[in-house]
Design an enzyme around this catalytic site. Structure first.
Site, PDB file in Angstrom:
ATOM      1  N   ILE A   4      30.003  32.674  41.065  1.00  0.00           N
ATOM      2  CA  ILE A   4      30.199  31.512  40.384  1.00  0.00           C
ATOM      3  C   ILE A   4      31.629  30.997  40.290  1.00  0.00           C
ATOM      4  CG2 ILE A   4      27.961  31.587  39.067  1.00  0.00           C
ATOM      5  CD1 ILE A   4      29.504  32.751  36.702  1.00  0.00           C
ATOM      6  N   GLY A   5      32.480  31.871  40.664  1.00  0.00           N
ATOM      7  CA  GLY A   5      33.903  31.506  40.616  1.00  0.00           C
ATOM      8  C   GLY A   5      34.935  32.439  41.236  1.00  0.00           C
ATOM      9  N   GLY A   7      39.057  33.427  41.450  1.00  0.00           N
ATOM     10  CA  GLY A   7      40.339  32.959  40.949  1.00  0.00           C
ATOM     11  C   GLY A   7      41.293  33.924  41.891  1.00  0.00           C
ATOM     12  N   GLY A   8      42.694  33.760  41.498  1.00  0.00           N
ATOM     13  CA  GLY A   8      43.579  34.542  42.053  1.00  0.00           C
ATOM     14  C   GLY A   8      43.586  36.082  42.235  1.00  0.00           C
ATOM     15  N   MET A   9      42.994  36.616  41.350  1.00  0.00           N
ATOM     16  CA  MET A   9      42.752  38.248  41.183  1.00  0.00           C
ATOM     17  C   MET A   9      41.515  38.641  41.112  1.00  0.00           C
ATOM     18  SD  MET A   9      44.671  39.300  37.520  1.00  0.00           S
ATOM     19  CE  MET A   9      43.835  38.779  36.160  1.00  0.00           C
ATOM     20  N   ALA A  10      40.775  37.860  40.616  1.00  0.00           N
ATOM     21  CA  ALA A  10      39.166  38.298  40.567  1.00  0.00           C
ATOM     22  C   ALA A  10      38.182  37.379  41.046  1.00  0.00           C
ATOM     23  CB  ALA A  10      38.994  38.306  38.893  1.00  0.00           C
ATOM     24  N   VAL A  12      34.141  36.069  40.106  1.00  0.00           N
ATOM     25  CA  VAL A  12      33.045  36.063  38.810  1.00  0.00           C
ATOM     26  C   VAL A  12      31.889  35.774  39.493  1.00  0.00           C
ATOM     27  CG1 VAL A  12      32.541  34.903  36.566  1.00  0.00           C
ATOM     28  CG2 VAL A  12      34.944  35.069  37.438  1.00  0.00           C
ATOM     29  N   LYS A  27      33.359  39.408  35.687  1.00  0.00           N
ATOM     30  CA  LYS A  27      34.468  39.207  36.317  1.00  0.00           C
ATOM     31  C   LYS A  27      35.128  40.603  37.014  1.00  0.00           C
ATOM     32  CE  LYS A  27      39.029  36.780  35.669  1.00  0.00           C
ATOM     33  NZ  LYS A  27      39.500  35.866  34.457  1.00  0.00           N
ATOM     34  N   ASP A 121      47.708  29.763  29.027  1.00  0.00           N
ATOM     35  CA  ASP A 121      47.325  28.943  30.327  1.00  0.00           C
ATOM     36  C   ASP A 121      46.284  27.917  29.775  1.00  0.00           C
ATOM     37  OD1 ASP A 121      47.541  28.329  32.971  1.00  0.00           O
ATOM     38  OD2 ASP A 121      46.169  29.689  33.652  1.00  0.00           O
TER      39      ASP A 121
END
Length: 258
Positions: A4-5, A7-10, A12, A27, A121
């Site tokens: 579902i997602g 990111g830069g390091m993970a 999800v 995550k 952030d």
């Protein structure tokens, strides 16, 4: 069940928790970063930051694991979309709806600050809207304990929403989050345009964004957003003051002003 997602390091995932019979979000730190001490530290920082938080407008954490072969955080699954996606779908968000959103997120932010956590952030991508209309603050991946920010003045965050003192690697306090959230409100009321850009440009280029950012970081006064009363515009301009001492000092103070 699903990704579902990313990111830069993970990554999800949507998953089923068969012990507590619920859908959760998991995550997982990407395999290529398992041996990277900096990424492992950031991942642990996120779990430590949110483990001390308990608020209806902050994404809940249920479990964490820091093994050598896999590192993951099990979180509340939000059935909905991000504020960024909502803006892209809706276009213009009116001031009443914007203040409804701000009221919820500022309460969440005050709770985090009371626990000594600075998010660092705040942006539309990290604010989630459930299908029940609840707004929740998430992604504490670069959050820090307030005392730790003074020891490590790293320039982390998202440039378009970053407070000037963070950008310049100067000492800062929790109201860097207020600055960022003020800019989120600004973009909602300014037709999703960054401060100092015209409200209805034909085309936005990378150099336009750079120029707008440079002007904002130079200390130039923030131009009032388009779709706001004079008093609401004044509150946003105060939240986004270049000098941290001229901003609201707490999230509650900003919420009361709004």
């Amino acid at each position: 069940h699903d990704v579902i997602g990313v990111g830069g390091m993970a990554i999800v995932y949507k998953a089923y928790d068969n012990i507590d019979d619920r859908i959760v979000a998991v995550k997982v730190l990407k395999d290529e970063y398992l041996a990277n001490e900096e990424f492992r530290r950031r991942f642990k920082n996120e779990s430590k930051a949110i483990a001390v938080l308990s608020h209806p407008n902050i994404v809940k954490v249920f479990d964490v694991s820091f093994g050598d072969l896999i590192q993951y955080i099990v979180m509340e699954y939000i059935e909905g979309i991000t504020l960024k996606e909502y803006i892209e779908e809706r276009g213009v968000i009116d001031w009443k709806e914007s203040l409804f959103f701000m009221n919820q997120i500022l309460k969440a932010l005050q709770h985090a600050h009371d626990k000594g956590i600075v998010h660092r952030d705040i942006k539309p991508d990290n604010i989630f809207i459930s299908r029940f209309g609840e707004y929740k603050l998430g992604d504490f991946g670069i959050a820090r304990k307030l005392e730790a920010t003074q020891a490590n003045l790293s320039r982390k965050g998202t440039l378009n929403y970053m407070a000037p003192e963070v950008y310049k690697s100067e000492p800062y306090g929790s109201n860097v989050d207020i600055y960022s959230l003020g800019l989120v409100l600004y973009t909602l009321l300014n037709n999703n345009r960054i401060a100092f850009l015209p409200p209805y440009p034909q085309q936005i280029t990378y150099s336009d964004n750079e120029a707008a950012l440079a002007q904002r970081l130079s200390g130039a006064p923030l131009p009032p957003p388009c779709n706001a009363s004079a008093s609401l515009a004044a509150a946003i301009v105060k939240a986004c003051a270049y000098n941290p001492q001229e901003r609201y000092q707490t999230a509650t103070e900003f919420k009361n002003a709004l």
